[in-house]
Design a protein around this motif. Structure first.
Motif, mmCIF file in Angstrom:
data_model
loop_
_atom_site.group_PDB
_atom_site.id
_atom_site.type_symbol
_atom_site.label_atom_id
_atom_site.label_comp_id
_atom_site.label_asym_id
_atom_site.label_seq_id
_atom_site.Cartn_x
_atom_site.Cartn_y
_atom_site.Cartn_z
ATOM 1 N N ASP A 129 -17.588 -25.974 33.500
ATOM 2 C CA ASP A 129 -16.249 -26.535 33.683
ATOM 3 C C ASP A 129 -15.369 -25.648 34.560
ATOM 4 N N ASP A 130 -15.406 -24.330 34.326
ATOM 5 C CA ASP A 130 -14.530 -23.442 35.100
ATOM 6 C C ASP A 130 -14.954 -23.376 36.561
ATOM 7 N N GLN A 131 -16.262 -23.405 36.836
ATOM 8 C CA GLN A 131 -16.723 -23.393 38.220
ATOM 9 C C GLN A 131 -16.409 -24.714 38.912
ATOM 10 N N ARG A 132 -16.585 -25.809 38.201
ATOM 11 C CA ARG A 132 -16.286 -27.123 38.783
ATOM 12 C C ARG A 132 -14.802 -27.216 39.119
ATOM 13 N N GLU A 133 -13.949 -26.764 38.198
ATOM 14 C CA GLU A 133 -12.514 -26.787 38.452
ATOM 15 C C GLU A 133 -12.176 -25.947 39.678
ATOM 16 N N ALA A 134 -12.777 -24.754 39.777
ATOM 17 C CA ALA A 134 -12.489 -23.849 40.890
ATOM 18 C C ALA A 134 -12.898 -24.453 42.224
ATOM 19 N N ILE A 135 -14.106 -24.994 42.294
ATOM 20 C CA ILE A 135 -14.595 -25.532 43.569
ATOM 21 C C ILE A 135 -13.838 -26.791 43.959
ATOM 22 N N ILE A 136 -13.402 -27.563 42.989
ATOM 23 C CA ILE A 136 -12.627 -28.768 43.294
ATOM 24 C C ILE A 136 -11.231 -28.387 43.787
ATOM 25 N N LEU A 137 -10.606 -27.402 43.156
ATOM 26 C CA LEU A 137 -9.276 -26.986 43.597
ATOM 27 C C LEU A 137 -9.301 -26.408 45.003
ATOM 28 N N VAL A 138 -10.248 -25.508 45.251
ATOM 29 C CA VAL A 138 -10.291 -24.821 46.544
ATOM 30 C C VAL A 138 -10.954 -25.677 47.614
ATOM 31 N N GLY A 139 -12.078 -26.309 47.265
ATOM 32 C CA GLY A 139 -12.827 -27.080 48.257
ATOM 33 C C GLY A 139 -12.211 -28.434 48.540
ATOM 34 N N ALA A 140 -12.259 -29.316 47.563
ATOM 35 C CA ALA A 140 -11.775 -30.683 47.771
ATOM 36 C C ALA A 140 -10.252 -30.761 47.760
ATOM 37 N N GLY A 141 -9.615 -29.927 46.953
ATOM 38 C CA GLY A 141 -8.159 -29.977 46.840
ATOM 39 C C GLY A 141 -7.442 -29.260 47.959
ATOM 40 N N GLY A 142 -8.138 -28.354 48.664
ATOM 41 C CA GLY A 142 -7.533 -27.640 49.778
ATOM 42 C C GLY A 142 -6.530 -26.580 49.379
#
Length: 196
Positions: free
Chosen positions: A119-132
């Motif tokens: 969960d913490d890795q998914r949140e991180a990659i979504i915030l930085v990667g997909a969320g910009g």
């Protein structure tokens, strides 16, 4: 002039002017570029003049301005780390390239691979990667430190890379629908949920 007494504007300007050749040399040695060095010197002079009331008479003007120049340089380097150079020819080639037919499959695979992450890795990659978001913004949103956020994103990228290269999906992603529309919707929903 007694030590510790503030310098007059004229005396300060005189001492500041004497440091110019040294500042230029230091700026060039840091940046490796004469134009960047001149910009650094100019920024340094402006900052030194604005903070002239904090300069202690009798101390080294050169050392004081070197600290200002050095801090300015590294601050700019940290900011520039997140900026890319724009090449118009490369941009035109990228924008004019037709999308391959397999892109929808890759998107569905990405959605499945995201479900494989903690969960913490998914949140991180979504915030930085997909969320910009920047690493700092993502860390603030997630309520963690900058270093932890960078670590999570790094580990998430490595894990995603391994999963997508090897196709090693587990039961964690079994419930993910392979439809392109739902994969994109789920990724965008995850971005929205992470930023709320």
């Amino acid at each position: 002039m007694s030590e510790g007494a503030p310098l007059s504007d004229l005396d300060f300007k005189k001492e500041l002017a004497e440091t110019l050749p040294h500042l230029r040399a230091f700026g060039r040695s840091l940046s490796g570029n004469p134009d960047t060095a001149d910009d650094l010197v100019q920024d340094t002079l402006l900052k030194a003049w604005a903070a002239r009331d904090r300069f202690v008479a009798g101390s080294s003007m050169r050392a004081w301005t070197f600290v200002i120049l050095r801090n300015t340089y590294f601050s700019q380097m940290r900011q520039n780390k997140f900026k890319g150079n724009y090449d118009e020819l490369v941009a035109e080639r990228i924008l004019s390239t037709p999308a391959p037919q397999q892109d929808p499959l890759h998107l569905a695979d990405l959605q499945r691979a995201l479900m494989e992450l903690s969960d913490d890795q998914r949140e991180a990659i979504i915030l930085v990667g997909a969320g910009g978001h920047s690493y700092q913004d993502a860390a603030d949103i997630a309520g963690t430190t900058l270093g932890t956020m960078k670590s999570r994103v790094s580990r998430a990228r490595a894990t995603l890379h391994g999963i997508l290269d090897d196709g090693r999906f587990t039961e964690a992603s079994e419930g993910s629908n392979n439809s392109t529309d739902s994969a994109l919707e789920k990724i965008l929903e995850a971005v929205d949920a992470a930023t709320l």
